[in-house]
Design a protein around this motif. Structure first.
Motif, PDB file in Angstrom:
ATOM      1  N   VAL A   1       0.843  -1.199   0.000  1.00  0.00           N
ATOM      2  CA  VAL A   1       0.000   0.000   0.000  1.00  0.00           C
ATOM      3  C   VAL A   1       0.873   1.243   0.000  1.00  0.00           C
ATOM      4  O   VAL A   1       0.649   2.186  -0.773  1.00  0.00           O
ATOM      5  CB  VAL A   1      -0.953  -0.002   1.214  1.00  0.00           C
ATOM      6  CG1 VAL A   1      -1.635   1.347   1.381  1.00  0.00           C
ATOM      7  CG2 VAL A   1      -1.998  -1.109   1.086  1.00  0.00           C
TER       8      VAL A   1
ATOM      9  N   ASP B   1       2.741   2.717  -3.352  1.00  0.00           N
ATOM     10  CA  ASP B   1       1.994   3.434  -4.391  1.00  0.00           C
ATOM     11  C   ASP B   1       2.168   2.834  -5.786  1.00  0.00           C
ATOM     12  O   ASP B   1       1.864   3.479  -6.784  1.00  0.00           O
ATOM     13  CB  ASP B   1       2.371   4.924  -4.436  1.00  0.00           C
ATOM     14  CG  ASP B   1       1.816   5.687  -3.250  1.00  0.00           C
ATOM     15  OD1 ASP B   1       0.732   5.304  -2.758  1.00  0.00           O
ATOM     16  OD2 ASP B   1       2.455   6.662  -2.827  1.00  0.00           O
TER      17      ASP B   1
ATOM     18  N   PRO C   1      -2.431  -1.346  -6.728  1.00  0.00           N
ATOM     19  CA  PRO C   1      -3.762  -0.900  -6.312  1.00  0.00           C
ATOM     20  C   PRO C   1      -4.180  -1.586  -5.003  1.00  0.00           C
ATOM     21  O   PRO C   1      -4.174  -2.812  -4.910  1.00  0.00           O
ATOM     22  CB  PRO C   1      -4.660  -1.313  -7.475  1.00  0.00           C
ATOM     23  CG  PRO C   1      -3.943  -2.443  -8.134  1.00  0.00           C
ATOM     24  CD  PRO C   1      -2.478  -2.183  -7.932  1.00  0.00           C
ATOM     25  N   THR C   2      -4.519  -0.781  -4.016  1.00  0.00           N
ATOM     26  CA  THR C   2      -4.866  -1.311  -2.698  1.00  0.00           C
ATOM     27  C   THR C   2      -5.978  -2.349  -2.776  1.00  0.00           C
ATOM     28  O   THR C   2      -5.911  -3.388  -2.116  1.00  0.00           O
ATOM     29  CB  THR C   2      -5.271  -0.164  -1.755  1.00  0.00           C
ATOM     30  OG1 THR C   2      -4.164   0.745  -1.657  1.00  0.00           O
ATOM     31  CG2 THR C   2      -5.641  -0.668  -0.375  1.00  0.00           C
ATOM     32  N   GLY C   3      -6.981  -2.082  -3.588  1.00  0.00           N
ATOM     33  CA  GLY C   3      -8.120  -2.999  -3.690  1.00  0.00           C
ATOM     34  C   GLY C   3      -7.795  -4.345  -4.298  1.00  0.00           C
ATOM     35  O   GLY C   3      -8.595  -5.276  -4.216  1.00  0.00           O
TER      36      GLY C   3
ATOM     37  N   HIS D   1     -11.908  -2.365  -5.667  1.00  0.00           N
ATOM     38  CA  HIS D   1     -11.226  -1.155  -6.147  1.00  0.00           C
ATOM     39  C   HIS D   1     -12.106   0.084  -5.983  1.00  0.00           C
ATOM     40  O   HIS D   1     -11.592   1.172  -5.723  1.00  0.00           O
ATOM     41  CB  HIS D   1     -10.835  -1.284  -7.623  1.00  0.00           C
ATOM     42  CG  HIS D   1      -9.786  -2.299  -7.887  1.00  0.00           C
ATOM     43  ND1 HIS D   1      -8.477  -2.152  -7.483  1.00  0.00           N
ATOM     44  CD2 HIS D   1      -9.849  -3.498  -8.528  1.00  0.00           C
ATOM     45  CE1 HIS D   1      -7.786  -3.210  -7.860  1.00  0.00           C
ATOM     46  NE2 HIS D   1      -8.590  -4.043  -8.492  1.00  0.00           N
ATOM     47  N   ASN D   2     -13.412  -0.085  -6.154  1.00  0.00           N
ATOM     48  CA  ASN D   2     -14.330   1.047  -6.065  1.00  0.00           C
ATOM     49  C   ASN D   2     -14.195   1.792  -4.739  1.00  0.00           C
ATOM     50  O   ASN D   2     -14.328   3.024  -4.698  1.00  0.00           O
ATOM     51  CB  ASN D   2     -15.779   0.576  -6.221  1.00  0.00           C
ATOM     52  CG  ASN D   2     -16.018  -0.078  -7.562  1.00  0.00           C
ATOM     53  OD1 ASN D   2     -15.216   0.041  -8.481  1.00  0.00           O
ATOM     54  ND2 ASN D   2     -17.122  -0.793  -7.671  1.00  0.00           N
ATOM     55  N   ARG D   3     -13.906   1.088  -3.683  1.00  0.00           N
ATOM     56  CA  ARG D   3     -13.768   1.709  -2.374  1.00  0.00           C
ATOM     57  C   ARG D   3     -12.555   2.628  -2.309  1.00  0.00           C
ATOM     58  O   ARG D   3     -12.533   3.597  -1.569  1.00  0.00           O
ATOM     59  CB  ARG D   3     -13.679   0.622  -1.307  1.00  0.00           C
ATOM     60  CG  ARG D   3     -13.745   1.156   0.103  1.00  0.00           C
ATOM     61  CD  ARG D   3     -13.935   0.094   1.174  1.00  0.00           C
ATOM     62  NE  ARG D   3     -12.887  -0.906   1.158  1.00  0.00           N
ATOM     63  CZ  ARG D   3     -13.109  -2.218   1.134  1.00  0.00           C
ATOM     64  NH1 ARG D   3     -14.339  -2.686   1.086  1.00  0.00           N
ATOM     65  NH2 ARG D   3     -12.104  -3.063   1.147  1.00  0.00           N
ATOM     66  N   TYR D   4     -11.544   2.366  -3.099  1.00  0.00           N
ATOM     67  CA  TYR D   4     -10.305   3.132  -3.037  1.00  0.00           C
ATOM     68  C   TYR D   4     -10.195   4.187  -4.134  1.00  0.00           C
ATOM     69  O   TYR D   4      -9.371   5.091  -4.049  1.00  0.00           O
ATOM     70  CB  TYR D   4      -9.103   2.198  -3.085  1.00  0.00           C
ATOM     71  CG  TYR D   4      -9.085   1.289  -1.880  1.00  0.00           C
ATOM     72  CD1 TYR D   4      -8.625   1.757  -0.659  1.00  0.00           C
ATOM     73  CD2 TYR D   4      -9.582   0.002  -1.946  1.00  0.00           C
ATOM     74  CE1 TYR D   4      -8.635   0.937   0.456  1.00  0.00           C
ATOM     75  CE2 TYR D   4      -9.602  -0.815  -0.840  1.00  0.00           C
ATOM     76  CZ  TYR D   4      -9.129  -0.339   0.369  1.00  0.00           C
ATOM     77  OH  TYR D   4      -9.156  -1.135   1.479  1.00  0.00           O
ATOM     78  N   THR D   5     -11.001   4.059  -5.172  1.00  0.00           N
ATOM     79  CA  THR D   5     -10.930   5.035  -6.260  1.00  0.00           C
ATOM     80  C   THR D   5     -12.030   6.086  -6.155  1.00  0.00           C
ATOM     81  O   THR D   5     -12.023   7.046  -6.903  1.00  0.00           O
ATOM     82  CB  THR D   5     -11.012   4.335  -7.629  1.00  0.00           C
ATOM     83  OG1 THR D   5     -12.224   3.590  -7.706  1.00  0.00           O
ATOM     84  CG2 THR D   5      -9.828   3.426  -7.859  1.00  0.00           C
ATOM     85  N   GLY D   6     -12.950   5.875  -5.210  1.00  0.00           N
ATOM     86  CA  GLY D   6     -13.966   6.851  -4.856  1.00  0.00           C
ATOM     87  C   GLY D   6     -14.877   7.230  -5.948  1.00  0.00           C
ATOM     88  O   GLY D   6     -15.512   8.206  -6.039  1.00  0.00           O
TER      89      GLY D   6
END
Length: 125
Positions: free
Chosen positions: A29, A32, A35-37, A120-125
């Motif tokens: 994480v 960088d 992707p975190t998700g 991924h949606n949670r981290y890309t907002g």
């Protein structure tokens, strides 16, 4: 899509491998470059193994990082070194008390992979 797979011998079962997994995920994480998700890590306790000549109660931990192709050699090397440092720190006391082998490898997925992931949606907002 980085995957971390930690294999460890069952004579190390008293260690908190969930803590190690969290530390390894944190390395990815913070880098960088992943992707975190997509980060997934797991530890697999091995019950059937032989270390060295098999006459002692030796132990090992082997870590494999699987990543999608396309990252530079410098990124992979730095990530490998950071993961290995985190694992060494986790196992520091263990190295003082017993014979232990630690290894880490990085594998790149070369062929197309199939995946579906809405995390991924949670981290890309």
């Amino acid at each position: 899509m980085p995957h971390i797979i930690v294999e460890y011998t069952d004579n190390l079962a008293d260690l908190n491998f969930r803590s190690l997994l969290k530390s390894l995920n944190h390395v990815l994480v913070e880098s960088d470059h992943f992707p975190t998700g997509g980060i997934r890590s797991r530890a697999v306790k091995l019950t059937d193994y032989v270390v060295a000549d098999g006459t002692e109660d030796d132990a090992f931990v082997h870590i494999e990082l699987k990543v999608g192709a396309g990252r530079s050699e410098e990124v992979l090397k730095a990530t490998s070194e950071s993961l290995f440092e985190a694992a060494k720190t986790f196992l520091d006391d263990c190295f003082k008390d017993r014979y232990l082998a630690l290894s880490l490898e990085v594998t790149e997925f070369r062929f197309p992979t199939q995946k579906k992931n809405n995390i991924h949606n949670r981290y890309t907002g």
